[in-house]
Design a protein around this motif. Structure first.
Motif, PDB file in Angstrom:
ATOM      1  N   PHE A 133      55.250  17.383  56.760  1.00 23.74           N
ATOM      2  CA  PHE A 133      55.930  17.895  57.953  1.00 23.74           C
ATOM      3  C   PHE A 133      55.246  17.469  59.240  1.00 23.74           C
ATOM      4  O   PHE A 133      55.890  16.960  60.165  1.00 23.74           O
ATOM      5  CB  PHE A 133      55.987  19.425  57.903  1.00 23.74           C
ATOM      6  CG  PHE A 133      56.921  19.985  56.876  1.00 23.74           C
ATOM      7  CD1 PHE A 133      58.291  19.809  56.987  1.00 23.74           C
ATOM      8  CD2 PHE A 133      56.431  20.696  55.792  1.00 23.74           C
ATOM      9  CE1 PHE A 133      59.167  20.327  56.039  1.00 23.74           C
ATOM     10  CE2 PHE A 133      57.285  21.219  54.834  1.00 23.74           C
ATOM     11  CZ  PHE A 133      58.656  21.035  54.954  1.00 23.74           C
ATOM     12  N   ASP A 137      56.642  13.225  59.484  1.00 22.03           N
ATOM     13  CA  ASP A 137      58.049  13.396  59.877  1.00 22.03           C
ATOM     14  C   ASP A 137      58.152  13.482  61.400  1.00 22.03           C
ATOM     15  O   ASP A 137      58.061  14.557  61.990  1.00 22.03           O
ATOM     16  CB  ASP A 137      58.618  14.669  59.227  1.00 22.03           C
ATOM     17  CG  ASP A 137      60.123  14.774  59.374  1.00 22.03           C
ATOM     18  OD1 ASP A 137      60.687  14.160  60.296  1.00 22.03           O
ATOM     19  OD2 ASP A 137      60.744  15.503  58.573  1.00 22.03           O
ATOM     20  N   PHE A 140      60.898  15.857  62.799  1.00 22.45           N
ATOM     21  CA  PHE A 140      60.493  17.259  62.705  1.00 22.45           C
ATOM     22  C   PHE A 140      59.443  17.586  63.762  1.00 22.45           C
ATOM     23  O   PHE A 140      59.516  18.648  64.412  1.00 22.45           O
ATOM     24  CB  PHE A 140      59.938  17.561  61.316  1.00 22.45           C
ATOM     25  CG  PHE A 140      59.277  18.915  61.210  1.00 22.45           C
ATOM     26  CD1 PHE A 140      60.031  20.057  60.988  1.00 22.45           C
ATOM     27  CD2 PHE A 140      57.894  19.052  61.383  1.00 22.45           C
ATOM     28  CE1 PHE A 140      59.434  21.309  60.916  1.00 22.45           C
ATOM     29  CE2 PHE A 140      57.292  20.298  61.309  1.00 22.45           C
ATOM     30  CZ  PHE A 140      58.062  21.424  61.077  1.00 22.45           C
ATOM     31  N   CYS A 193      53.224  26.972  58.352  1.00 21.50           N
ATOM     32  CA  CYS A 193      54.620  26.738  57.959  1.00 21.50           C
ATOM     33  C   CYS A 193      55.527  27.946  58.122  1.00 21.50           C
ATOM     34  O   CYS A 193      56.735  27.829  57.862  1.00 21.50           O
ATOM     35  CB  CYS A 193      54.676  26.286  56.494  1.00 21.50           C
ATOM     36  SG  CYS A 193      53.965  24.663  56.179  1.00 21.50           S
ATOM     37  N   GLY A 197      61.387  27.079  59.732  1.00 18.96           N
ATOM     38  CA  GLY A 197      62.839  27.232  59.672  1.00 18.96           C
ATOM     39  C   GLY A 197      63.477  27.422  61.031  1.00 18.96           C
ATOM     40  O   GLY A 197      64.681  27.204  61.190  1.00 18.96           O
ATOM     41  N   GLY A 223      63.270  28.230  55.964  1.00 23.44           N
ATOM     42  CA  GLY A 223      61.888  27.792  55.781  1.00 23.44           C
ATOM     43  C   GLY A 223      61.505  27.697  54.315  1.00 23.44           C
ATOM     44  O   GLY A 223      60.839  26.740  53.893  1.00 23.44           O
ATOM     45  N   GLU A 225      63.512  27.124  51.838  1.00 23.96           N
ATOM     46  CA  GLU A 225      64.188  25.958  51.281  1.00 23.96           C
ATOM     47  C   GLU A 225      63.468  24.667  51.670  1.00 23.96           C
ATOM     48  O   GLU A 225      63.352  23.737  50.853  1.00 23.96           O
ATOM     49  CB  GLU A 225      65.642  25.913  51.772  1.00 23.96           C
ATOM     50  CG  GLU A 225      66.534  26.985  51.168  1.00 23.96           C
ATOM     51  CD  GLU A 225      67.971  26.871  51.651  1.00 23.96           C
ATOM     52  OE1 GLU A 225      68.182  26.373  52.780  1.00 23.96           O
ATOM     53  OE2 GLU A 225      68.880  27.273  50.901  1.00 23.96           O
ATOM     54  N   MET A 226      62.989  24.600  52.908  1.00 23.91           N
ATOM     55  CA  MET A 226      62.256  23.414  53.356  1.00 23.91           C
ATOM     56  C   MET A 226      60.966  23.237  52.551  1.00 23.91           C
ATOM     57  O   MET A 226      60.594  22.117  52.185  1.00 23.91           O
ATOM     58  CB  MET A 226      61.955  23.517  54.857  1.00 23.91           C
ATOM     59  CG  MET A 226      63.190  23.429  55.740  1.00 23.91           C
ATOM     60  SD  MET A 226      62.875  23.839  57.492  1.00 23.91           S
ATOM     61  CE  MET A 226      61.897  22.419  58.009  1.00 23.91           C
ATOM     62  N   ASP A 229      61.939  21.939  49.066  1.00 22.56           N
ATOM     63  CA  ASP A 229      62.298  20.516  49.070  1.00 22.56           C
ATOM     64  C   ASP A 229      61.060  19.636  49.223  1.00 22.56           C
ATOM     65  O   ASP A 229      60.928  18.598  48.560  1.00 22.56           O
ATOM     66  CB  ASP A 229      63.290  20.222  50.189  1.00 22.56           C
ATOM     67  CG  ASP A 229      64.652  20.859  49.953  1.00 22.56           C
ATOM     68  OD1 ASP A 229      64.924  21.273  48.812  1.00 22.56           O
ATOM     69  OD2 ASP A 229      65.435  20.956  50.923  1.00 22.56           O
ATOM     70  N   ALA A 230      60.144  20.044  50.121  1.00 23.65           N
ATOM     71  CA  ALA A 230      58.937  19.243  50.336  1.00 23.65           C
ATOM     72  C   ALA A 230      58.053  19.245  49.097  1.00 23.65           C
ATOM     73  O   ALA A 230      57.512  18.200  48.690  1.00 23.65           O
ATOM     74  CB  ALA A 230      58.168  19.778  51.545  1.00 23.65           C
TER      75      ALA A 230
END
Length: 321
Positions: A133, A137, A140, A193, A197, A223, A225-226, A229-230
């Motif tokens: 992140f 990214d 982001f 983190c 989100g 958040g 879900e992120m 996925d990561a």
């Protein structure tokens, strides 16, 4: 023009402000009026147009810059402006930089400070997730640096999400030095983190409003879900570690009524909740002090619905005026 933080009850004001929102409403007696929120870089103020069809009220929309005349009063403990004249301002009549609230801290310096905490995380999986992140990214990173941490209440300014995250992470790092029961890598990762989100939940300024996903899911779910996925993109990421981290995200508001789908079941989730709440409350108080900076030190502000108390400060705030 007076900035919004300089307004006080009883003033008659004129000047150019940015329309954050506008919607029509009807009184109990069936009379139409307009709810308007005006903003500048110092904050927002609720306004009413009680006679929307009067000759002095031109047609305007949200995100227009408008030149207004109005009377400042107080309603339910907050300032409110009754708008008597409104016209759309033309380009060249205003400086856009006067209308976007921004952090008073240096964004690049804060981001560098946040990255020092990323470097403190030694667990290879958590470190890779943070790098995914906050290092790799670029899209982001841009959103994160420029997002607010809320639509209203606290850190509702450009750079607010970064500032809030850095302060929460600082507090969590402090906790790890005094409470050995805490897994430092897990807590620091969760702190960094915990609000990612919000880069999806809230649109960029000047709208700074909830997106469709923000309305339907909220930043806590987004958040988590992120994170999922990561973690899935990192080979061998331990399932238990992913669940522990997601739990910290899901529980960081602490209570069901505050939007958390889970209450803290891990020490790290509890520590994160305490740090998150502490920074949100202290920033809310700071912004309240700034909005009342013109008042004498010994003058009470009036009842505040957030703190459910009448508020008074104890020191001089000349640097906030």
């Amino acid at each position: 023009m007076l900035f919004i933080q300089e307004l006080s009850e009883g003033m008659k004001i004129s000047g150019i402000y940015l329309v954050k929102s506008k919607n029509s409403a009807t009184t109990k007696n069936g009379k139409n009026y307009e709810n308007v929120v005006l903003m500048d870089k110092t904050g927002t103020v609720d306004c009413k147009i009680w006679e929307p069809d009067s000759p002095g009220i031109e047609d305007f929309n949200a995100l227009d810059y408008v030149d207004i005349i109005g009377d400042v009063s107080r309603y339910n403990g907050s300032l409110q402006v009754s708008l008597k004249r409104v016209r759309v301002a033309g380009e060249g009549e205003y400086k856009p930089s006067d209308y976007l609230p921004t952090t008073d801290k240096n964004v690049d310096d804060m981001y560098k400070a946040l990255l020092t905490f990323v470097d403190k995380v030694k667990n290879p999986y958590l470190h890779q997730l943070l790098a995914h992140f906050f290092v790799e990214d670029t899209e982001f990173i841009h959103r994160f640096k420029n997002s607010s941490a809320a639509k209203t209440i606290h850190h509702a300014f450009v750079g607010g999400l970064l500032q809030h995250t850095l302060y929460v992470t600082n507090m969590c790092y402090f906790f790890t030095k005094y409470y050995p029961i805490l897994n430092a890598d897990l807590l620091l990762t969760a702190a960094i983190c915990h609000d990612i989100g919000k880069t999806v939940e809230i649109s960029a300024f000047p709208q700074n409003d909830y997106t469709d996903d923000g309305q339907l899911l909220g930043h806590i779910m987004i958040g988590a879900e992120m994170i999922h996925d990561a973690a899935g993109s990192i080979p061998g990421f331990p399932k238990k570690l992913e669940s522990d981290l997601k739990h910290c995200i899901l529980a960081h508001h602490g209570e069901y009524e505050y939007g958390s789908p889970k209450k803290p079941a891990l020490a790290e989730a509890l520590a994160l909740n305490l740090a998150d709440n502490a920074d949100a409350r202290m920033e809310t108080m700071t912004e309240l002090f700034k909005s009342n900076a013109q008042k004498p030190v010994d003058e009470w502000f009036g009842f505040n619905r957030i703190f459910e108390s009448n508020i008074r400060r104890t020191g001089n705030l000349d640097d906030l005026k």
